[in-house]
Design a protein around this motif. Sequence first.
Motif, PDB file in Angstrom:
ATOM      1  N   MET A  48       0.836  -1.189   0.000  1.00 49.47           N
ATOM      2  CA  MET A  48       0.000   0.000   0.000  1.00 49.47           C
ATOM      3  C   MET A  48       0.883   1.255   0.000  1.00 49.47           C
ATOM      4  O   MET A  48       1.733   1.450   0.845  1.00 49.47           O
ATOM      5  CB  MET A  48      -0.880   0.026   1.236  1.00 49.47           C
ATOM      6  CG  MET A  48      -1.694   1.303   1.288  1.00 49.47           C
ATOM      7  SD  MET A  48      -2.864   1.290   2.609  1.00 49.47           S
ATOM      8  CE  MET A  48      -3.412   2.993   2.574  1.00 49.47           C
ATOM      9  N   GLY A  49       0.663   2.091  -1.008  1.00 52.25           N
ATOM     10  CA  GLY A  49       1.357   3.373  -1.066  1.00 52.25           C
ATOM     11  C   GLY A  49       2.833   3.284  -1.388  1.00 52.25           C
ATOM     12  O   GLY A  49       3.560   4.252  -1.194  1.00 52.25           O
ATOM     13  N   ILE A  50       3.294   2.159  -1.898  1.00 52.54           N
ATOM     14  CA  ILE A  50       4.736   2.040  -2.191  1.00 52.54           C
ATOM     15  C   ILE A  50       4.969   1.152  -3.405  1.00 52.54           C
ATOM     16  O   ILE A  50       4.223   0.196  -3.642  1.00 52.54           O
ATOM     17  CB  ILE A  50       5.509   1.515  -0.950  1.00 52.54           C
ATOM     18  CG1 ILE A  50       7.002   1.668  -1.127  1.00 52.54           C
ATOM     19  CG2 ILE A  50       5.117   0.090  -0.604  1.00 52.54           C
ATOM     20  CD1 ILE A  50       7.807   1.523   0.155  1.00 52.54           C
ATOM     21  N   ARG A  51       5.977   1.487  -4.164  1.00 54.33           N
ATOM     22  CA  ARG A  51       6.348   0.661  -5.324  1.00 54.33           C
ATOM     23  C   ARG A  51       7.800   0.955  -5.708  1.00 54.33           C
ATOM     24  O   ARG A  51       8.305   2.045  -5.416  1.00 54.33           O
ATOM     25  CB  ARG A  51       5.447   0.950  -6.522  1.00 54.33           C
ATOM     26  CG  ARG A  51       5.647   2.343  -7.111  1.00 54.33           C
ATOM     27  CD  ARG A  51       4.686   2.606  -8.250  1.00 54.33           C
ATOM     28  NE  ARG A  51       5.136   2.029  -9.493  1.00 54.33           N
ATOM     29  CZ  ARG A  51       5.863   2.681 -10.414  1.00 54.33           C
ATOM     30  NH1 ARG A  51       6.231   3.921 -10.227  1.00 54.33           N
ATOM     31  NH2 ARG A  51       6.217   2.099 -11.533  1.00 54.33           N
ATOM     32  N   PRO A  52       8.464  -0.009  -6.373  1.00 58.72           N
ATOM     33  CA  PRO A  52       9.789   0.303  -6.905  1.00 58.72           C
ATOM     34  C   PRO A  52       9.638   1.139  -8.171  1.00 58.72           C
ATOM     35  O   PRO A  52       8.674   0.963  -8.917  1.00 58.72           O
ATOM     36  CB  PRO A  52      10.376  -1.075  -7.230  1.00 58.72           C
ATOM     37  CG  PRO A  52       9.191  -1.953  -7.458  1.00 58.72           C
ATOM     38  CD  PRO A  52       8.070  -1.405  -6.621  1.00 58.72           C
ATOM     39  N   GLN A  53      10.584   2.040  -8.403  1.00 56.23           N
ATOM     40  CA  GLN A  53      10.520   2.852  -9.623  1.00 56.23           C
ATOM     41  C   GLN A  53      10.764   1.962 -10.842  1.00 56.23           C
ATOM     42  O   GLN A  53      10.212   2.180 -11.896  1.00 56.23           O
ATOM     43  CB  GLN A  53      11.562   3.972  -9.541  1.00 56.23           C
ATOM     44  CG  GLN A  53      11.392   5.083 -10.572  1.00 56.23           C
ATOM     45  CD  GLN A  53      12.120   4.804 -11.888  1.00 56.23           C
ATOM     46  OE1 GLN A  53      12.970   3.936 -11.972  1.00 56.23           O
ATOM     47  NE2 GLN A  53      11.756   5.544 -12.921  1.00 56.23           N
ATOM     48  N   ASN A  54      11.603   0.949 -10.644  1.00 61.50           N
ATOM     49  CA  ASN A  54      11.980   0.082 -11.753  1.00 61.50           C
ATOM     50  C   ASN A  54      12.078  -1.352 -11.224  1.00 61.50           C
ATOM     51  O   ASN A  54      12.673  -1.580 -10.169  1.00 61.50           O
ATOM     52  CB  ASN A  54      13.351   0.530 -12.290  1.00 61.50           C
ATOM     53  CG  ASN A  54      13.676  -0.126 -13.602  1.00 61.50           C
ATOM     54  OD1 ASN A  54      13.434  -1.312 -13.798  1.00 61.50           O
ATOM     55  ND2 ASN A  54      14.232   0.649 -14.513  1.00 61.50           N
TER      56      ASN A  54
END
Length: 271
Positions: free
Chosen positions: A78-84
């Motif tokens: 939730m609310g977070i992800r890797p850019q790549n």
Amino acid sequence: MTLLRRLFLFVLLTLTTQVGGVIYLLHAFLFVRFGKQGKPKKLKRRISFVVWYLLICLLVVPLFARLGGRRALPVWGMGIRPQNVITVLSNRHYVSTAMYHLVTDVAKTYGSSKTEGSTRKLCYLDANFPFIEGFPLLPHLSHDDGNKLDLAFHYYNTNNIHRNTNQSPGLFGYGVYVPPEQTEFDQVSQCISSNKYYDITKYVGLRKDGGKLQFDERNTQRIVELFVDTDVTKIFIEPHLKQRLGVTSSKIRFHGCHSVRHDDHIHIQID
Ligand SMILES: [Zn+2]
């Protein structure tokens, strides 16, 4: 020649993914020991290495890293992800337990307010490798203890400024700068005059957005302020962005000209 090639691959995989070199040697040993001879051997060998690598990195490494006090940042949290996704596939998304809780708490708060389009997400770049205190995550020499993390700025899409986007303009997350405006203090030029490598990240600054994405001051300011209110001890961004965002905490520091420019990402750390 084969030995030299193997040594080169071992070093390269170790420097870029930490455990990749060991997986490569283990796989090479087992393939030679138990693999069948024949023409398609090379292709089979490469495919089986990729499968091995992915299985070990995605299923085994996170478990062992936890025993040593490091955790993989969420990929779909939730609310977070890797850019790549390469960050995750190369094991560059591990942080200490303290940093993990700090970042995921901020991400929940940041992502809790819905905007048009999608939920806002904190977008992370390079963190640390899963194992060994003092093993640096090149080229970031200081990212060696689980307590350092780089974050992307937030951007908006100029085609529809009311619609949220969690995208970044750069392919790798680094090297697409938000440079000083004419009225702002230009620390970048001062540093380049004494350190010609200060803007070396420009070589990986490949834009993938066709110029559609613009720096989102309001949401980037929100990210910085949320981290100021945590146990983070230092936040590095270029002085002109500190000025532009109007953030004044003593935690927000200048990283020094010996480093690289920080107007393409935010660096946070706990000591
Ligand atoms: Zn950093």
